[in-house]
Write a protein that holds these residues in place. Structure first.
Motif, PDB file in Angstrom:
ATOM      1  N   PHE A 174      50.633  37.915  41.941  1.00  0.00           N
ATOM      2  CA  PHE A 174      50.343  37.998  40.358  1.00  0.00           C
ATOM      3  C   PHE A 174      49.131  37.279  40.025  1.00  0.00           C
ATOM      4  CE2 PHE A 174      51.202  37.668  36.026  1.00  0.00           C
ATOM      5  CZ  PHE A 174      51.878  38.916  35.785  1.00  0.00           C
ATOM      6  N   SER A 175      49.008  36.056  40.648  1.00  0.00           N
ATOM      7  CA  SER A 175      47.991  34.919  40.364  1.00  0.00           C
ATOM      8  C   SER A 175      46.499  35.859  40.663  1.00  0.00           C
ATOM      9  CB  SER A 175      47.732  33.736  41.225  1.00  0.00           C
ATOM     10  OG  SER A 175      47.703  33.980  42.589  1.00  0.00           O
ATOM     11  N   GLU A 176      46.635  36.962  41.803  1.00  0.00           N
ATOM     12  CA  GLU A 176      45.226  37.623  41.766  1.00  0.00           C
ATOM     13  C   GLU A 176      45.133  38.677  40.590  1.00  0.00           C
ATOM     14  OE1 GLU A 176      45.553  37.810  46.686  1.00  0.00           O
ATOM     15  OE2 GLU A 176      46.364  39.373  45.455  1.00  0.00           O
ATOM     16  N   LEU A 177      46.073  38.837  39.901  1.00  0.00           N
ATOM     17  CA  LEU A 177      45.824  40.020  38.731  1.00  0.00           C
ATOM     18  C   LEU A 177      45.446  39.134  37.740  1.00  0.00           C
ATOM     19  CD1 LEU A 177      49.214  42.038  38.876  1.00  0.00           C
ATOM     20  CD2 LEU A 177      47.483  42.030  40.212  1.00  0.00           C
ATOM     21  N   VAL A 178      45.908  37.812  37.479  1.00  0.00           N
ATOM     22  CA  VAL A 178      45.430  37.000  36.220  1.00  0.00           C
ATOM     23  C   VAL A 178      43.896  36.692  36.746  1.00  0.00           C
ATOM     24  CG1 VAL A 178      45.661  35.005  35.118  1.00  0.00           C
ATOM     25  CG2 VAL A 178      47.716  36.066  35.997  1.00  0.00           C
ATOM     26  N   GLU A 179      43.634  36.222  37.663  1.00  0.00           N
ATOM     27  CA  GLU A 179      42.204  36.078  38.298  1.00  0.00           C
ATOM     28  C   GLU A 179      41.334  37.319  37.704  1.00  0.00           C
ATOM     29  OE1 GLU A 179      39.419  34.445  41.844  1.00  0.00           O
ATOM     30  OE2 GLU A 179      41.533  34.498  42.044  1.00  0.00           O
ATOM     31  N   TRP A 180      41.641  38.186  38.145  1.00  0.00           N
ATOM     32  CA  TRP A 180      40.823  39.647  37.899  1.00  0.00           C
ATOM     33  C   TRP A 180      40.652  39.826  36.521  1.00  0.00           C
ATOM     34  CZ3 TRP A 180      41.307  44.284  35.769  1.00  0.00           C
ATOM     35  CH2 TRP A 180      40.036  45.214  36.153  1.00  0.00           C
ATOM     36  N   LEU A 181      41.723  39.881  35.450  1.00  0.00           N
ATOM     37  CA  LEU A 181      41.777  40.106  34.164  1.00  0.00           C
ATOM     38  C   LEU A 181      40.781  38.974  33.633  1.00  0.00           C
ATOM     39  CD1 LEU A 181      45.135  40.983  33.326  1.00  0.00           C
ATOM     40  CD2 LEU A 181      43.368  42.492  33.198  1.00  0.00           C
ATOM     41  N   SER A 182      40.616  37.983  34.043  1.00  0.00           N
ATOM     42  CA  SER A 182      40.053  36.717  33.266  1.00  0.00           C
ATOM     43  C   SER A 182      38.236  37.007  33.624  1.00  0.00           C
ATOM     44  CB  SER A 182      40.376  35.127  34.049  1.00  0.00           C
ATOM     45  OG  SER A 182      41.700  35.021  33.999  1.00  0.00           O
ATOM     46  N   GLN A 183      38.026  37.531  34.696  1.00  0.00           N
ATOM     47  CA  GLN A 183      36.557  37.785  34.798  1.00  0.00           C
ATOM     48  C   GLN A 183      35.920  38.573  33.455  1.00  0.00           C
ATOM     49  OE1 GLN A 183      35.447  38.944  38.873  1.00  0.00           O
ATOM     50  NE2 GLN A 183      37.633  39.239  38.990  1.00  0.00           N
ATOM     51  N   PHE A 184      36.752  39.355  32.751  1.00  0.00           N
ATOM     52  CA  PHE A 184      36.339  40.116  31.621  1.00  0.00           C
ATOM     53  C   PHE A 184      36.083  39.307  30.504  1.00  0.00           C
ATOM     54  CE2 PHE A 184      38.058  43.348  34.341  1.00  0.00           C
ATOM     55  CZ  PHE A 184      37.009  44.560  34.333  1.00  0.00           C
ATOM     56  N   LEU A 185      36.487  38.040  30.441  1.00  0.00           N
ATOM     57  CA  LEU A 185      36.534  36.914  29.316  1.00  0.00           C
ATOM     58  C   LEU A 185      35.294  35.845  29.726  1.00  0.00           C
ATOM     59  CD1 LEU A 185      40.099  36.538  28.414  1.00  0.00           C
ATOM     60  CD2 LEU A 185      38.456  38.440  27.640  1.00  0.00           C
ATOM     61  N   THR A 186      34.547  35.930  30.822  1.00  0.00           N
ATOM     62  CA  THR A 186      33.849  35.084  31.077  1.00  0.00           C
ATOM     63  C   THR A 186      32.286  35.310  30.655  1.00  0.00           C
ATOM     64  OG1 THR A 186      33.178  35.941  33.270  1.00  0.00           O
ATOM     65  CG2 THR A 186      35.053  34.124  33.000  1.00  0.00           C
TER      66      THR A 186
END
Length: 522
Positions: free
Chosen positions: A510-522
């Motif tokens: 699940f942490s990999e999903l969160v990390e992937w989504l976070s890339q759109f907010l950087t």
């Protein structure tokens, strides 16, 4: 020549002459599968026990033929040749059984079906060899009726691998032979045949296991391991544990680029409804949909009357039922039903129908009417949308862990808001229908978060936590699918976003999903 004229080896051979290779693969596999229980049931006889012969060699052949039919581009030529050679050695013991001819023909059908991938030029020959052997092992008329039905499905553009194995009532030999085969598996050490029981049930019910998983097993189990059922079972368990399907294939919807409006349009997956092309199947589908539409409309009307004098606050279960009804009304033909969207909206309605405060507002009689409609929804899904449900199974393989639902919702809401309005540099905007679909995902997760916070029992909290996790993973998969479809049209994206949309990784945590989504907010 038409498929309806197939009645024997000669007519099948004539029909296959102008058909694509994939048709021969499908017919050969299905013919062999129908008589596999004849061999499997014979494994309790003295000759099999004394010779330590099991069903495994023929199961391997049938697995290979399944991969050949489901993944025609896979290179499994060497595996097929080795499997048939190994099975031939095991078959040498089958000489004293009282049903020797039937057993031998079941074996021949399996050999021929696996052989379709050994020499592409002889696929048609292997198909009718498999069919002829299957017809001898089974009741001849039943076997050719089933082969003809397979050919008619292929002629209509459908894939028979997603149909029940016999299309009609099982012939007399099939049920007792299957029961005997499965009984042997149950009486052996439990882990030995666990995979094969699942594989068999899925195959005969028209819901084959993930083709890529089956391919991984064909390619990942070596010849020495195949000699021992227990070692094979252990190796398959290892492969399954490490197998990670492509998560975006389990998305709630698919997308395409509209080159007129230059935005992304919500569509369904091309192959989800490929099995809904036969006129009789479509007729039954429409009848079931019509009954569900009537039930939903009655609930909406009566519940609306019940809450008319109860202020202006919307009732979530009524709103969800209305969206489910409108999705059904939008699809005036089976080919226009957005199957995953339909399943998604139905599941949202199920969750909201359990909210006790809203059940009191609409009245228990009306709430029970919605429960009945949801029973019809689930029955329709099981009957007509089995392939869709199977493809969405990867959504269930994640654990929320330590993540806070509130934080997760904030992250997803921000990403969705930016995608909807094309605030992410270089990506395309969404059409209104696609925007509404993403809003529904976020709203459903907000409802789940609220229900989770209000849950009074640990059992209820655990259930809602699982549903929140699945819904969040589904929303992630849909965002991932959207960005994959955008990739050819993305221009001028940042390095982080470009890396995200081109990431074809298979997510495990699940942490990999969160990390992937976070890339759109950087």
């Amino acid at each position: 020549m038409r498929a309806e004229d197939i009645e024997d080896r000669k007519t099948l051979q004539a029909w296959l002459t102008d058909r694509p290779r994939a048709d021969a693969l499908a017919i050969a596999h299905r013919a062999a599968l129908r008589v596999l229980p004849v061999w499997g049931a014979a494994m309790e006889e003295d000759w099999a026990r004394k010779g330590e012969v099991t069903a495994l060699p023929l199961l391997r052949c049938n697995l290979i033929s399944a991969v050949a039919a489901l993944v025609p581009t896979a290179d499994i030529t060497d595996a097929a040749a080795r499997a048939t050679a190994t099975a031939a050695r095991s078959a040498a013991f089958a000489t004293t059984t009282v049903d020797a001819h039937a057993v031998a023909d079941a074996r021949a059908a399996a050999f021929a079906s696996a052989d379709t991938d050994v020499r592409a030029a002889t696929d048609a020959r292997a198909a009718f060899t498999s069919a002829r052997a299957a017809a001898r092992a089974a009741t001849t008329a039943d076997a050719w009726d089933a082969i003809r039905a397979d050919a008619q499905a292929l002629e209509a553009g459908n894939n028979p691998l997603f149909d029940d194995i016999w299309h009609f009532e099982n012939p007399e030999f099939f049920t007792p032979a299957t029961a005997a085969m499965v009984s042997i598996w149950k009486n052996d050490p439990p882990a030995r045949w666990t995979f094969w029981r699942r594989w068999w049930d899925a195959a005969v019910n028209g819901q084959p296991l993930d083709p890529q998983l089956q391919l991984a097993i064909v390619q990942g189990v070596d010849d020495d391991t195949w000699q021992d059922p227990d070692k094979t079972a252990a190796r398959i368990a290892e492969i399954e544990a490490g197998f990670v399907p492509k998560l975006s294939d389990a998305a709630f919807a698919d997308f395409r680029f509209d080159d007129v409006h230059h935005w992304m349009v919500l569509v369904d997956f091309d192959d989800d409804l490929a099995h809904l092309r036969d006129p009789e199947v479509i007729r039954a589908f429409h009848e079931d949909c019509e009954d569900l539409r009537d039930q939903l409309q009655d609930f909406i009307d009566f519940a609306g009357d019940a809450i008319a004098g109860d202020g202006n606050r919307a009732v979530a279960m009524v709103t969800s039922a209305d969206k489910l009804l409108r999705e059904l009304q939008r699809a005036d033909g089976a080919d226009r039903l957005r199957a995953r969207r339909f399943v998604q909206l139905g599941q949202y309605t199920e969750l909201r129908a359990a909210i006790e405060a809203d059940r009191k507002r609409v009245g228990e009689i009306n709430a029970k009417a919605l429960d009945d409609a949801l029973d019809a929804f689930r029955a329709l899904c099981r009957k007509h949308l089995g392939p869709v449900l199977r493809r969405m199974e990867p959504l269930d393989g994640f654990d929320l862990g330590h993540h806070d639902p509130e934080d997760l919702l904030g992250l997803l809401s921000d990403v969705v808001a930016r995608l909807k309005s094309a605030q992410i540099e270089g990506l395309k905007p969404l059409d209104p229908d696609a925007q509404a679909a993403f809003d529904d995902m976020v709203d459903a997760l907000k409802d789940l978060r609220t229900q989770l916070a209000e849950a009074q029992s640990e059992e209820r909290r655990s259930y809602l936590r699982e549903r929140f996790t699945r819904g969040y993973v589904g929303a992630f998969a849909t965002v991932k699918r959207l960005t994959e479809r955008m990739t050819p049209y993305a221009e001028g994206t940042t390095n982080a976003v470009d890396g995200a949309i081109r990431n074809q990784g298979r997510f495990k945590k699940f942490s990999e999903l969160v990390e992937w989504l976070s890339q759109f907010l950087t």
